[in-house]
Design an enzyme around this catalytic site. Sequence first.
Site, PDB file in Angstrom:
ATOM      1  N   SER A   1       0.830  -1.201   0.000  1.00  0.00           N
ATOM      2  CA  SER A   1       0.000   0.000   0.000  1.00  0.00           C
ATOM      3  C   SER A   1       0.866   1.252   0.000  1.00  0.00           C
ATOM      4  CB  SER A   1      -0.963  -0.037   1.184  1.00  0.00           C
ATOM      5  OG  SER A   1      -1.924   0.986   1.102  1.00  0.00           O
TER       6      SER A   1
ATOM      7  N   ASP B   1      -2.877   6.224  -3.888  1.00  0.00           N
ATOM      8  CA  ASP B   1      -1.682   5.620  -3.313  1.00  0.00           C
ATOM      9  C   ASP B   1      -1.144   4.533  -4.243  1.00  0.00           C
ATOM     10  OD1 ASP B   1      -3.524   3.576  -2.870  1.00  0.00           O
ATOM     11  OD2 ASP B   1      -2.900   3.217  -0.807  1.00  0.00           O
TER      12      ASP B   1
ATOM     13  N   ASP C   1      -1.061   1.286  -4.577  1.00  0.00           N
ATOM     14  CA  ASP C   1      -1.888   0.198  -5.100  1.00  0.00           C
ATOM     15  C   ASP C   1      -3.307   0.671  -5.425  1.00  0.00           C
ATOM     16  OD1 ASP C   1      -2.507   0.420  -2.342  1.00  0.00           O
ATOM     17  OD2 ASP C   1      -3.275  -1.635  -2.298  1.00  0.00           O
TER      18      ASP C   1
ATOM     19  N   ASP D   1      -5.878   1.880  -3.858  1.00  0.00           N
ATOM     20  CA  ASP D   1      -7.104   1.592  -3.110  1.00  0.00           C
ATOM     21  C   ASP D   1      -7.508   2.772  -2.218  1.00  0.00           C
ATOM     22  OD1 ASP D   1      -5.112   1.282  -1.173  1.00  0.00           O
ATOM     23  OD2 ASP D   1      -5.836  -0.661  -0.457  1.00  0.00           O
TER      24      ASP D   1
END
Length: 557
Positions: free
Chosen positions: A135, A294, A296, A298
């Site tokens: 993340s 961000d 990734d 999400d």
Amino acid sequence: MEFAELDPRLKQELQRLSDETEIEDRFYRHLEFGTGGLRGVIGAGTNRMNVYTVRRATEGLARYLLKYVDHAREKGVVIAYDSRRMSPEFAAEAAGVLTQNGIRAYLFEELRPTPMLSFAVRHLQAAAGIVITASHNPPEYNGYKVYGEDGGQIPPQTADRILSEINAVENELLIPALTIEEAMAKGLLQWLGEEIDREYTNRLLSLSLHPETVKQVADDFRIVFTPLHGTGNKPVRRALKELGFQHVHVVKEQELPDPDFSTVSSPNPEERQAFELALQLAKQIDADIVIGTDPDADRVGVVTRTADGEYVALNGNQTGALLLQYLLEQRKATGKLPANGVVLKTIVTSELGRAIASAYNVTTVDVLTGFKFIGEKINEYETTGEYSFLLGYEESYGYLIGDFVRDKDAVQTAMMCCEMAAFYKTKGSALHDVLQQIYNTHGYYVEDLSSFTFKGKQGLEKINRMMDEMRRQPLTAIGNLAVKQSKDYLPGIDGLPKANVLKYILEDDSWVAIRPSGTEPKIKFYFSAIDKTREAAEAKLQMLKSFVLDLVNQRAV
């Protein structure tokens, strides 16, 4: 180091080690597998992210699937990865272990957002999914998250079963894995690309409430977007373009994948510093909205303009409140608001959402921190029909509108935030103006988060000791406000699973919550203050923070 076939890079890393404390930290445990999967610093050691910890986790997952999931070999597992160091290699290792066990692997041909992994699991009706990501953690980290058949993060009971299988693996150095070429030759590996991208984008576009508004303002509505060197670049731009936005300006310095995240101190849209370059560009082109995802993709951060042209970053609770107001207001206006609608939020998310939902006779249900619990509830209500899902969100910049994904989705949220801003622009308002209207209607809710990081084994012990101390000596007042209700979620309360969280609800419904992170060596303190004016609410917030943090500093010794 005596293992002859040890990865040469890891062997060299081990040979350079001399510090006893670092050696202990690398080997005092296996990298912990929880409901968030694995997450840790990349490097040599059982408590690090490397090819062997990935193989060990995947071998455990494979054994779990073959034992508990019908037709797991044929259904297969979808694998996605982000822009971090070793992400493609770790994804290939996972595919190799799965296919060695005869389980089909669906591997994305290049980096993709986490929500697209969730979507692909559901679309392909796979047995599970894996995404290699950490993340928005610092560059030295990577991680490994597991998703169930429903496309949601695995719940605690499933994680426990997988962990049991992982712990039964005798020696991670000896786990066999096929190469990509061997897996393809056996017909066990399938590449994923444009077909999934198209299906996902079509579902995104179906969420739009006012596509005609986008076209109406398209000529002069300007968006600045930064993917922060991650996976959001292509899917966000594609969704915005296909919805009809014509002026999407991407921050060039942050457009391409970069595992070092070299333009930011942290690739986290929760932090203002991450938007510095985006704001420079926004001022140059007079942008209406700034969005950032961000690594990734999400989580999403939003910056809006005030009436005097200044740019103001919205926090996660504020973006959630705006999205909720827009969705409920417009669904009601178009006759599409279900009678049994439900909003899902976490126990550390602002109560402003509940106030907005109540105004539309919509139910709000609280879940524990972690989007997996929102995904679980969506699945439950889909099965029982008790509620119709409208929005799920958490204060940490995670949102979900369309349940064809079962995890927070920055791509669909970015698209909807831009549509929302465009819609209100046609009414003569910016998002900042709408937020003030919400506060004027429901009262001023102001929140903040303070985190303390305590690294290593000693740090973990300190966090545990602090929580024990808070339980032995519970607070009866915080500053000049009495505690109305003290909630300890550890035994399992309010119909929720057990969780290491303390929450103090005060006499005026302000609150303070304390929670150790499940994925990082941190303890987090959440604060929410409510009052009739912004000034009074912010003064109360500072009082709460000062009192609690002084107390923590005393107890953290």
